[in-house]
Write a protein that holds these residues in place. Structure first.
Motif, PDB file in Angstrom:
ATOM      1  N   THR A   9      29.309 -10.946 -29.167  1.00 50.37           N
ATOM      2  CA  THR A   9      29.604  -9.913 -28.160  1.00 50.37           C
ATOM      3  C   THR A   9      28.444  -8.922 -28.052  1.00 50.37           C
ATOM      4  O   THR A   9      28.105  -8.456 -26.959  1.00 50.37           O
ATOM      5  N   SER A  61      39.788 -11.047 -28.831  1.00 43.36           N
ATOM      6  CA  SER A  61      38.540 -11.484 -28.207  1.00 43.36           C
ATOM      7  C   SER A  61      37.819 -12.522 -29.062  1.00 43.36           C
ATOM      8  O   SER A  61      37.126 -13.390 -28.532  1.00 43.36           O
ATOM      9  N   ASP A 113      30.944 -15.643 -23.628  1.00 45.23           N
ATOM     10  CA  ASP A 113      31.062 -15.161 -25.012  1.00 45.23           C
ATOM     11  C   ASP A 113      32.159 -16.027 -25.637  1.00 45.23           C
ATOM     12  O   ASP A 113      33.355 -15.816 -25.416  1.00 45.23           O
TER      13      ASP A 113
HETATM   14 MG    MG Z   1      33.077 -10.886 -30.087  1.00 42.89          MG
END
Ligand code: MG
Ligand code: ADP
Length: 824
Positions: free
Chosen positions: A533, A642, A672
């Motif tokens: 990220t 995430s 990502d």
């Molecule tokens: Mg991440």
């Protein structure tokens, strides 16, 4: 000085002089332009180079005089030469053509201005400017003469009437006052004189009366004195009588008695006389009193007279003074007046002189103007004739120029077509070269980025650094795994010291190729916490690839804005547990499906996926923020979520070339990926196990797709995961892929690091040539056993041709050549 208007001097223009030359051989003034409208056919066209003459379409007519015909015969060889060379004229881009165009423009403007001039002159003057000027001068002259006459008359008048008091003079008021005063004083004097004469009369009367009274008094006194004398005489007589009587005794008695009787009578007369005397004395006293009074009156009268006399003298003095003053003032006024007259006279003389001079100048002007006027009138007439003949000439010139221009345009058009064709060919060649360059670098490039050791890594032996680099080769990374050193070669390895910009520099070329119509995928791969990220999104102060890529797109698009018009749209999606969600939609929890286009083109699209058009960094930030908010409100533990889902930022760049109509569409997929750690192997259960299975499945599918592409298999298993299915058109054909393998440097993560690096090396080997690819594979196989196997390795020829092309949302897959079709 001869006033002339520039617009008349048409012949001064070298080109036009050439035009008119045919008709003015007999004109006298060489400096003046007096073009004669000879037959348009006889006029050779203006030209600059030798032998570049041009005729008015060869219509040599016998119109005009002998001079004309001689001029025309002189121009004929040039005419013939011109005809012979007329082919050169038509050549496109020839200076003559340009010259002719300019010429025509110039002639048009001349024509308009001349027509305007003619109409103006006709309407305004009915003559020329010079005539107007002459008339003006005559009027001016007349006016000046009148003025002069008036001045002279005034002067004479002034001379004739010098005593006329000036009315406007500053002393006039004072003078008038003084005059008033004087008249008043004169009146007073007259009055006083009257009074004085009255008084004098009175005094005279009184003096007369006094004299009368004195005379009477004198008479009275004389009378009294006479009476007294008579009385005293009688008394003396009486006394003598008495004495004589006394001397005669008896008779005396008698006498005495008689005397006594007589004496009583006398006594009575005496008393009467005395009474009369008394009365007379009283009268005298009275008269004296009156006299005294009258004397007093006379005295006061004298005093009054003296006073009046003094007043009169005073008045007279004052009058004299006023008179003197008035005389002085009148003198000074006279002087002033004389001075003013002199000045006026001098001024008038100067003015007259100037007027005379002016008049002389005007006369000479008029004299010089006359020939100029004649010349100009001739010019004007000539111009008028020219103007009449001009449209014909112009029409002719226009016709020929039009034909030439048409021809030139045709040639330019064909040239343009040729250039366009060449340009397209060059463009395709450039794309091809670029493509080739990127292909040579590898359509699938793999780089590694090692993050720095952070506080979260803790302390102790587990947090020690296990990754080292080759100081001479930035594509080598060494890992110490369980005490064993393992080396990997990738396209590039970034140490923890590398900045976001350093990493982005490696990506830049791919983003540029997206503007050219290529599809690009950039993946961040690695275990959770390895920095995926950070590399893709970065921080607010130090943004990652996503924002930098869009910024670069904006600046590139801006640079090309003169030729190309670009539209950049952005979508954001996430894949969690094989469910596709729109991060920019109003309903982020809604499941999206990837569907085939109903038009039968075989392309893919995602119905309902939101697309935002962006034009600035502010727009991007808003989009990112919106996506982030959507994700935050949806999931309580965003960090964990995430790391378990793939986040996609899909940027589509549509371009239209304004000049050629070419259209391009490039798609940039910034992914990502979910954490690559092998959770499933560590005995996870429930939802965690399901997540791990999904992640494993999709990452395996990604590996499979890349492997299938690498070995050029007919069938590429895009459909094995939502991720590969969605990115199908961005992974196949001429598309370019960059895999950033994120690596944690610490000892405790070496197993995952090893796994990630193996995956990276395997992916990297895909696009290399068969020989070297095999060699790479052999070297890798000897180092470590690959735990993850591609799902499908069986060659399936010819199937790819049908399944590979397609579209996720809007763009077309496949060759750039196909995208570069002009829209028109
Ligand atoms: Mg991440
Ligand atoms: P991932 O997305 O792979 O789970 P993150 O990007 O969240 O990992 O990174 C984990 C932590 O490491 C974050 O606190 C991040 O700021 C830090 N980090 C990662 N890469 C770097 C780097 N190159 N420089 C500094 N800090 C980094």
């Amino acid at each position: 000085m001869v006033p002339s208007r520039r617009t008349w001097n048409l012949g001064a223009t070298p080109s036009l002089r050439g035009l008119w030359r045919g008709g003015r051989a007999g004109e006298p003034e060489p400096g003046m332009a007096r073009p004669a409208p000879a037959s348009p056919a006889a006029r050779p066209f203006p030209h600059t180079g030798p032998g570049r003459l041009r005729t008015g379409r060869g219509r040599d007519s016998p119109a005009g005089g002998d001079e004309d015909s001689s001029t025309r015969s002189a121009a004929r060889p040039a005419l013939a030469q011109c005809r012979a060379l007329s082919v050169d004229w038509a050549s496109p881009g020839s200076p003559h053509r340009l010259y002719l165009t300019l010429q025509v423009e110039h002639l048009k403007q001349k024509l308009i201005s001349q027509a305007q001039e003619v109409s103006r002159l006709r309407s305004e003057l009915g003559g020329t400017d010079l005539e107007k000027h002459r008339d003006l001068l005559i009027v001016e002259n007349e006016r000046l003469r009148q003025e002069m006459r008036r001045c002279e008359a005034e002067l004479q008048e002034m001379r004739a009437k010098p005593a006329v008091p000036c009315t406007g003079c500053e002393h006039s008021q004072e003078s008038a006052q003084l005059r008033d005063k004087l008249s008043q004083l004169q009146l007073e004097v007259a009055e006083n004189k009257g009074l004085l004469s009255e008084l004098n009369l009175e005094v005279q009367q009184k003096t007369d009366r006094l004299a009368e009274v004195e005379l009477r008094l004198k008479d009275c006194l004389a009378e009294k004195a006479q009476e007294e004398e008579r009385l005293s005489r009688r008394l003396r007589d009486s006394h003598e009588t008495i004495a004589s009587l006394r001397a005669q005794s008896p008779p005396v008695k008698y006498v005495m008695k008689t005397v006594e009787v007589e004496s009583s009578k006398t006594k009575q007369a005496l008393s009467e006389s005395q009474a009369r005397n008394q009365h007379l004395q009283e009268q005298v006293a009275m008269q004296r009193q009156v006299l005294k009074e009258m004397e007093q009156q006379l005295q006061s009268s004298h005093q009054l007279t003296a006073q009046l006399r003094a007043q009169i003298t005073m008045y007279e003095l004052e009058l004299e003074r006023a008179h003197g003053q008035m005389l002085e003032e009148m003198q000074s006024l006279e002087e002033d007046k004389n001075r003013a007259i002199e000045e006026a006279f001098a001024r008038a003389q100067v003015e007259m002189k100037a007027v005379h001079e002016n008049l002389a100048g005007v006369r000479t002007n008029l004299l010089t103007l006359q020939p100029a006027l004649r010349t100009l009138t001739n010019d004007y007439n000539g111009l008028k004739r020219q103007v009449r003949g001009f449209p014909l000439l112009l029409q002719e010139a226009l016709k020929s120029v039009k034909a030439e221009i048409g021809q030139a345009i045709d040639e330019v058009n064909s040239n343009n077509q040729e250039l366009l064709r060449k340009y397209r060919r060059e463009l395709q060649l450039r794309k091809k070269c670029h493509n080739e360059l990127v292909r040579l670098k590898g359509n699938i490039r793999v780089i590694a980025r090692v993050r720095p050791v952070t506080k979260e890594d803790g302390e102790g032996p587990e947090a020690t650094n296990a990754v080292t680099f080759d100081p001479d080769d930035d594509s080598i990374i060494h890992l110490l795994h369980k005490g064993k050193p393992v080396s990997f070669e990738l396209d590039k390895v970034f140490s923890p010291k590398a900045s976001q910009q350093d990493v982005f520099q490696e990506v830049q070329a791919l983003i540029t190729s997206c503007i050219d119509g290529f599809n690009v995928c950039i993946f961040a791969y690695g275990q959770t916490g390895a920095g995926k990220t950070y590399t893709m999104e970065g921080t607010l102060e130090n943004p990652g690839i996503n924002q930098r890529a869009l910024q670069l797109l904006f600046s590139e698009v801006q640079e090309k804005a003169s030729d190309w018009e670009y539209t950049i749209t952005v979508s954001a999606a996430e894949i969690y547990n094989e469910v596709l969600r729109d991060l920019l939609g109003q309903e982020p929890q809604e499941k999206l499906e990837i569907r085939l286009c109903p038009d039968g083109s075989g392309q893919l699209y995602v119905p309902g996926l939101t697309e935002f058009q962006v034009q600035s960094v502010e727009d991007i930030n808003k989009v990112f923020e919106f996506g982030h908010t959507n994700r935050t409100t949806e999931f309580t533990n965003l960090n964990e979520h995430s790391s378990r889902s793939h986040a996609l930022l899909i940027v589509t760049v549509h371009g239209v070339d304004g000049s050629t109509g070419l259209r391009t569409t490039g798609k940039l997929n910034l992914v990502d990926l979910a954490g690559s750690e092998r959770v499933g192997k560590s005995g996870a259960e429930g939802s965690r196990l399901r997540e791990a299975q999904h992640i494993n499945k999709s990452l395996s599918a990604l590996g499979d797709v890349i492997a299938a592409l690498r070995s050029r298999q007919g069938h590429v298993p895009f459909r094995n995961s939502k991720l590969t299915y969605l990115l199908q058109d961005s992974l196949s054909g001429d598309s370019k892929t960059l895999m950033v393998v994120q690596v944690s440097p610490v000892e405790k993560n070496t197993s995952e690091t090893l796994y990630s690096l193996k995956f990276a090396e395997r992916v990297r080997s895909v696009e290399l040539g068969p020989g070297s690819r095999r060699a790479e594979l052999a070297s890798w196989s000897s180092q470590e056993h690959l735990e993850w196997e591609p799902a499908c390795q069986t060659p399936q020829p010819s199937a790819r041709a049908h399944s590979a092309p397609g579209s996720g949302t809007t763009s077309r897959p496949g060759s750039i050549r196909r995208k570069l079709q002009p829209s028109a």
